[in-house]
Design a protein around this motif. Structure first.
Motif, PDB file in Angstrom:
ATOM      1  N   ALA A 318       0.785  -1.068   0.006  1.00  0.00           N
ATOM      2  CA  ALA A 318      -0.063  -0.021   0.058  1.00  0.00           C
ATOM      3  C   ALA A 318       0.743   1.162  -0.132  1.00  0.00           C
ATOM      4  CB  ALA A 318      -0.836   0.076   1.156  1.00  0.00           C
ATOM      5  N   ILE A 372      -8.219   2.081   3.062  1.00  0.00           N
ATOM      6  CA  ILE A 372      -9.223   1.077   2.504  1.00  0.00           C
ATOM      7  C   ILE A 372     -10.753   1.868   2.332  1.00  0.00           C
ATOM      8  CG2 ILE A 372     -10.237  -1.154   2.111  1.00  0.00           C
ATOM      9  CD1 ILE A 372      -7.929  -2.505   3.799  1.00  0.00           C
ATOM     10  N   THR A 386      -8.764  -8.909  -4.663  1.00  0.00           N
ATOM     11  CA  THR A 386      -7.420  -8.052  -4.793  1.00  0.00           C
ATOM     12  C   THR A 386      -7.692  -6.841  -5.633  1.00  0.00           C
ATOM     13  OG1 THR A 386      -5.231  -8.107  -5.374  1.00  0.00           O
ATOM     14  CG2 THR A 386      -6.795  -9.593  -6.524  1.00  0.00           C
ATOM     15  N   LEU A 398      -5.225 -12.028   2.993  1.00  0.00           N
ATOM     16  CA  LEU A 398      -6.263 -11.744   4.229  1.00  0.00           C
ATOM     17  C   LEU A 398      -7.081 -12.779   4.488  1.00  0.00           C
ATOM     18  CD1 LEU A 398      -6.773  -7.886   3.954  1.00  0.00           C
ATOM     19  CD2 LEU A 398      -5.527  -9.214   5.501  1.00  0.00           C
ATOM     20  N   PHE A 425      -4.500  -2.886  11.291  1.00  0.00           N
ATOM     21  CA  PHE A 425      -5.188  -4.178  11.636  1.00  0.00           C
ATOM     22  C   PHE A 425      -5.014  -4.552  12.766  1.00  0.00           C
ATOM     23  CE2 PHE A 425      -5.297  -4.696   6.877  1.00  0.00           C
ATOM     24  CZ  PHE A 425      -6.528  -5.255   6.630  1.00  0.00           C
TER      25      PHE A 425
END
Ligand SMILES: Nc1ncnc2c1ncn2[C@@H]1O[C@H](COP(=O)(O)OP(=O)(O)O)[C@@H](O)[C@H]1O
Ligand SMILES: [Mg+2]
Length: 448
Positions: A318, A372, A386, A398, A425
């Motif tokens: 990312a 996200i 994805t 994930l 996360f």
């Protein structure tokens, strides 16, 4: 026989039906036109029914359609007879046609009675559609389970390979590492001896003087210790890498064991080290570690390391994406604001004590990347979801992590993010995985 035919087709003594209509033309033609129209419709309906069952042979009870067709045709002939008898009083014939119609209609009605419960039991299109949807869902689940199994198998093979290689390298590296200290002290002794020799024998023999003149002894004296110490640093690094690989793969542990999670995170970071370095326009990714005081956690260490690996790789992907502008100066406003911040991954660990629940550990992995969008957050744990280009993303990272955390460790994997907000996360798992035995076995154990 001739008598019967005579009666059937004969008409002596009767008057045509038209007389009842007093031969009034409008009345006669009204009957003629109506009967003709009804007959036409009655002949075309069976033709359509036959066409339908010929095309759809799978339709249940299709013989019933044939019966319907037969009695509708008989009715049609009856109406044609009604036209015929206006002028020709063949009432016996028209009566027989009516009797024939009556027989097929009654037969159809009788056959229909036992059919109704069967027809009612047929699944409705809505039910079929629901069953179909359920089947499709089951198929999708099967496919994703299968791919997860394959992926898990691959990972376990890879784990075995890594652990095997690490084990094999470990011994020779230890020879080197363990002997470098001795080599250093021997070398130092030899150099000291050499110095002493030069002091005590200022005029060496001609053969020795010749070799001395050719070799750059002073340079060797200065460089040898440096060479040895860089070899020592190198060997030490190999040892650390091997240790990380062994730590990371941990395939030897098929059952749960209490482990230090920080070791797992550190070895994962060690393996990912090369991806943190500056690349193209992207500066080095900083990793900030804020480890809490954690006791050992009962878990499948190798599997949890896989989770750290997946989440950290996603964070690096990312952060990299922010700088992957396809053409110079084509970055979006969001990308430009993100590019102004230094890329950081923060890892925090702590103990949490949820209300009425056993103690848990929480590992928080946060990046300051693009985030996200809320709208897609529900999908990220789906197998094969994805947003990365073909060949880069598999969409399984994930999905596997979620399964490892929730199913294997009875924990939770939580995603907190939004566009432009970075991504966090949270991995929460119980400190202990004490399983409660089912009631029946416990009772059995008490009363043998
Ligand atoms: N840290 C993150 N920042 C932004 N998006 C993320 C991050 N982690 C996961 N995602 C999104 O979730 C998707 C699924 O991730 P994953 O299951 O690991 O599959 P993959 O990495 O192969 O695409 C990614 O394609 C990406 O869109
Ligand atoms: Mg991934």
């Amino acid at each position: 026989m001739t008598n019967l035919m005579h009666t059937l087709f004969g008409s002596q003594g009767y008057i045509p039906h038209g007389h009842c209509y007093l031969w009034q033309p409008w009345l006669v033609w009204l009957h003629v036109a109506s009967n003709a129209a009804i007959a036409l419709a009655y002949f075309s309906i069976p033709a359509l029914l036959l066409y339908f069952i010929a095309k759809r042979r799978d339709v249940p009870f299709n013989w019933m359609f044939v019966l319907f067709g037969a009695f509708i045709i008989a009715c049609g002939i009856g109406h044609l007879m009604d036209i015929w008898t206006i002028w020709h009083p063949n009432y016996w014939l028209s009566g027989v046609v009516k009797a024939f119609t009556a027989i097929i209609s009654i037969y159809t009605a009788i056959e229909l009675v036992p059919l109704i419960p069967q027809a009612l039991a047929l699944p409705s299109p809505a039910k079929l559609e629901a069953a179909n949807r359920e089947l499709e869902r089951a198929l999708r689940e099967l496919q994703s389970t299968q791919s997860r199994l394959i992926q898990a198998e691959k990972l376990s093979n890879l784990g075995q390979l890594v652990s095997g290689i690490a084990h094999e390298i470990n011994n020779p590296v230890n020879f080197i590492y363990g002997n470098i200290n001795h080599v250093s002290s021997y070398t130092q002794e030899l150099l000291n001896l050499l110095a002493l020799y030069r002091e005590t024998v200022p005029q060496p023999a001609p053969a020795v003087a010749e070799v001395l003149a050719e070799s750059d002894l002073e340079f060797i004296e200065g460089d040898l210790p440096k060479t040895l110490s860089s070899m020592q640093i190198g060997a030490d690094r190999i040892r650390q890498i091997v240790l990380s690989l062994r730590n990371f793969s941990r395939v030897d542990e098929a059952e749960m064991k209490p482990v230090n999670l920080h070791d797992g995170i550190d070895s994962t970071l060690m393996i990912l080290q090369h991806r943190l370095k500056p690349k193209g326009d992207r500066p080095c990714i900083q990793v900030v570690r804020e480890y809490g005081d954690l006791p050992k956690v009962e878990c499948y260490a190798g599997q949890l390391n896989q989770v750290f690996m997946n989440i950290l790789s996603n964070a690096i992907d990312a952060l990299e994406e922010v700088y992957e502008t396809h053409q110079a100066n084509q970055s979006s406003t969001l990308e430009r604001t993100l590019q102004d911040k230094a890329p950081v991954i923060k890892i925090c660990t702590r103990l949490i004590e949820p209300d009425n629940a056993a103690k848990q550990v929480e590992i928080c992995i946060a990046d300051n990347g693009p985030g996200i969008p809320k709208a897609v957050q529900a999908q990220i744990y789906e197998a094969f979801y994805t947003t990365k280009p073909l060949g880069k993303g598999t969409g399984l990272g994930l999905a596997i992590s979620h399964q490892i955390v929730t199913e294997k460790h009875r924990g939770q994997l939580i995603c907190q993010s939004d566009t432009g907000q970075g991504t966090t996360f949270l991995i929460q798992i119980p400190l202990r995985q004490s399983f409660v035995a089912p009631e029946s076995t416990r009772t059995a154990a008490r009363n043998p």
